[in-house]
Write a protein that holds these residues in place. Structure first.
Motif, PDB file in Angstrom:
ATOM      1  N   GLU A 147       0.812  -1.217   0.000  1.00 25.32           N
ATOM      2  CA  GLU A 147       0.000   0.000   0.000  1.00 25.32           C
ATOM      3  C   GLU A 147       0.846   1.269   0.000  1.00 25.32           C
ATOM      4  O   GLU A 147       0.511   2.249  -0.667  1.00 25.32           O
ATOM      5  N   SER A 148       1.951   1.257   0.738  1.00 22.09           N
ATOM      6  CA  SER A 148       2.789   2.459   0.828  1.00 22.09           C
ATOM      7  C   SER A 148       3.650   2.656  -0.406  1.00 22.09           C
ATOM      8  O   SER A 148       4.039   3.787  -0.729  1.00 22.09           O
ATOM      9  N   GLU A 149       3.967   1.573  -1.104  1.00 26.97           N
ATOM     10  CA  GLU A 149       4.848   1.662  -2.269  1.00 26.97           C
ATOM     11  C   GLU A 149       4.087   1.817  -3.581  1.00 26.97           C
ATOM     12  O   GLU A 149       4.642   2.287  -4.580  1.00 26.97           O
ATOM     13  N   LEU A 150       2.841   1.409  -3.589  1.00 31.36           N
ATOM     14  CA  LEU A 150       2.081   1.419  -4.851  1.00 31.36           C
ATOM     15  C   LEU A 150       2.009   2.790  -5.517  1.00 31.36           C
ATOM     16  O   LEU A 150       2.233   2.882  -6.734  1.00 31.36           O
ATOM     17  N   TYR A 154       3.427   2.556  -9.119  1.00 35.96           N
ATOM     18  CA  TYR A 154       2.411   2.505 -10.184  1.00 35.96           C
ATOM     19  C   TYR A 154       2.560   3.707 -11.112  1.00 35.96           C
ATOM     20  O   TYR A 154       2.510   3.583 -12.341  1.00 35.96           O
ATOM     21  N   GLU A 155       2.775   4.881 -10.517  1.00 37.04           N
ATOM     22  CA  GLU A 155       2.989   6.067 -11.349  1.00 37.04           C
ATOM     23  C   GLU A 155       4.297   5.942 -12.135  1.00 37.04           C
ATOM     24  O   GLU A 155       4.374   6.354 -13.300  1.00 37.04           O
ATOM     25  N   ARG A 179     -11.891  -6.390  -4.032  1.00 35.17           N
ATOM     26  CA  ARG A 179     -13.284  -6.521  -3.600  1.00 35.17           C
ATOM     27  C   ARG A 179     -13.913  -5.210  -3.132  1.00 35.17           C
ATOM     28  O   ARG A 179     -15.133  -5.108  -3.034  1.00 35.17           O
ATOM     29  N   ASP A 180     -13.103  -4.231  -2.847  1.00 38.06           N
ATOM     30  CA  ASP A 180     -13.612  -2.936  -2.392  1.00 38.06           C
ATOM     31  C   ASP A 180     -12.614  -1.863  -2.840  1.00 38.06           C
ATOM     32  O   ASP A 180     -11.522  -2.168  -3.329  1.00 38.06           O
ATOM     33  N   TYR A 181     -12.992  -0.605  -2.675  1.00 35.96           N
ATOM     34  CA  TYR A 181     -12.137   0.489  -3.130  1.00 35.96           C
ATOM     35  C   TYR A 181     -11.146   0.843  -2.021  1.00 35.96           C
ATOM     36  O   TYR A 181     -11.263   1.867  -1.335  1.00 35.96           O
ATOM     37  N   GLN A 186      -7.778   3.313  -4.578  1.00 34.97           N
ATOM     38  CA  GLN A 186      -7.932   4.771  -4.638  1.00 34.97           C
ATOM     39  C   GLN A 186      -6.685   5.425  -5.232  1.00 34.97           C
ATOM     40  O   GLN A 186      -6.776   6.403  -5.988  1.00 34.97           O
ATOM     41  N   SER A 187      -5.519   4.880  -4.912  1.00 29.01           N
ATOM     42  CA  SER A 187      -4.275   5.429  -5.471  1.00 29.01           C
ATOM     43  C   SER A 187      -4.237   5.224  -6.982  1.00 29.01           C
ATOM     44  O   SER A 187      -3.852   6.129  -7.736  1.00 29.01           O
ATOM     45  N   ILE A 188      -4.640   4.044  -7.440  1.00 30.22           N
ATOM     46  CA  ILE A 188      -4.654   3.772  -8.882  1.00 30.22           C
ATOM     47  C   ILE A 188      -5.637   4.702  -9.583  1.00 30.22           C
ATOM     48  O   ILE A 188      -5.339   5.256 -10.649  1.00 30.22           O
TER      49      ILE A 188
END
Length: 363
Positions: A147-150, A154-155, A179-181, A186-188
């Protein structure tokens, strides 16, 4: 004396021959240089035309006209097709779906790697050396990302794609396995929104499918990877997004096609019909919108437009800045022009700073 005269004649003949030879040499050199220049110009223009053609032909334009496309998929196990039987993964099914819908052959390369994160995608893009100029890159990551690295990774992947395949379109998939946001999702979404990237929301698609989540994965042993039905939902949702992009392109073209057949007439193509007035006489009648190329000058900037002698536009703007060139529409609805268009300015200075008129949306 005769011998001296003969020698003078001989010398004169030699000089003339040398001059002729020199002229011939110069002519040959100039011919060679001009030929080379023409070849260079043609090659540069061909290259330039190729660049323009490539730059203005998006994957969605190609699909709309049935042109073959190259697609790259970079992702994790869901991008790889895990959970599906045989070749029923969404990526494997994509080429036939595209050909069925658009008639375009889809040459697909899938460099997805199970269990990997967006960081792997950056390396896969950077090391891919297959010589293919991809029209579309589909990104399918998130499940395995930290979660912290995405956000940064991703960018970084998006930027790597843009750097390597500058003319490609990108589509991001929101993986159903979340399964949920979640924060990762949200970052994506935020990154995709920033880079104007369409999103394939398989989370919503699974929820709205009429199936329970368990029925779309290989439950109870595998609660992450879609089964055959789940992969079909991935495919259908992706195709809907592609279709939306193609349809959006068509709407944009319909709105802008009025500018495809522009005509422009320079001031030198017009006659002077008054101290501040220019007149254009057409070869044949047209119906069109009218634009003007002129300079605004400090103070009043009055201009009138006459169509076949009838006043149809009269405006006097006050310009409070330094002199500035402007090209703008003065007749924004198509008007029928039988024979003449006249442009009249309120001063000689303004008339001197008039350069030409344009016709668009010609009917």
């Amino acid at each position: 004396m005769k011998r001296i005269e003969d020698k003078k004649k001989d010398i004169k003949n030699v000089v003339q021959q040398k001059r002729v030879t020199l002229i011939l040499v110069i002519a040959i050199v100039l011919t060679i240089v001009s030929t080379i220049a023409v070849l260079i110009y043609r090659n540069s223009m061909n290259a330039y035309s190729g660049i323009l053609q490539h730059a203005y032909t998006s994957v969605y334009e190609k699909l709309e006209t049935g042109i073959d496309i190259n697609v790259l998929v970079v992702g994790d196990s869901i991008g790889q097709g895990a959970g599906a039987t045989g070749s029923k993964g969404w990526a494997s099914l994509l080429p036939s779906a595209i050909e069925d819908k658009y008639g375009s052959k889809c040459n697909l390369t899938n460099v997805s790697m199970g269990g990997n994160t967006s960081y792997a995608g950056i390396v896969r893009i950077g090391t891919l050396d297959d010589g293919i100029d991809y029209d579309l890159v589909i990104v399918c990551f998130g499940e395995n990302d930290d979660e912290s690295e995405l956000p940064s990774q991703y960018e970084g992947l998006i930027r790597a794609i843009q750097s390597k395949y500058g003319n490609s379109s990108i589509i991001s998939i929101l993986e159903s396995s979340q399964r949920d946001y979640t924060n990762k999702i949200q970052s994506i979404i935020s990154i995709a929104d920033y880079y104007n990237i369409p999103i394939v929301d398989t989370i919503a698609a699974f929820n709205e499918s009429g199936y329970s989540y368990d029925e779309l994965v290989n439950a109870p042993d595998d609660m992450i990877h879609p089964n055959d039905i789940g992969h079909e939902i991935y495919l259908n949702t992706l195709m809907d997004v592609i279709s939306d992009q193609v349809d959006s392109l068509s709407l944009s073209e319909n709105e802008s096609d009025e500018y495809d057949n522009m005509l422009y007439f320079d001031r030198k193509d017009m006659s002077i019909s008054g101290i501040y007035r220019y007149k254009l006489t057409l070869d044949k009648p047209i119906t069109a919108e009218i634009g003007i190329y002129r300079n605004y000058c400090p103070g009043e900037n009055g201009v009138k437009v006459y169509i076949d002698g009838e006043l149809i536009y009269d405006a006097n703007n006050i310009w409070n800045s330094a002199e500035q060139s402007h090209i703008y529409q003065i007749v924004k609805e198509p008007v029928y022009i039988e024979n003449t268009v006249e442009i009249e300015f309120s001063s000689l200075d303004l008339a001197k700073r008039f350069y030409g008129i344009a016709f668009t949306n010609i009917q």
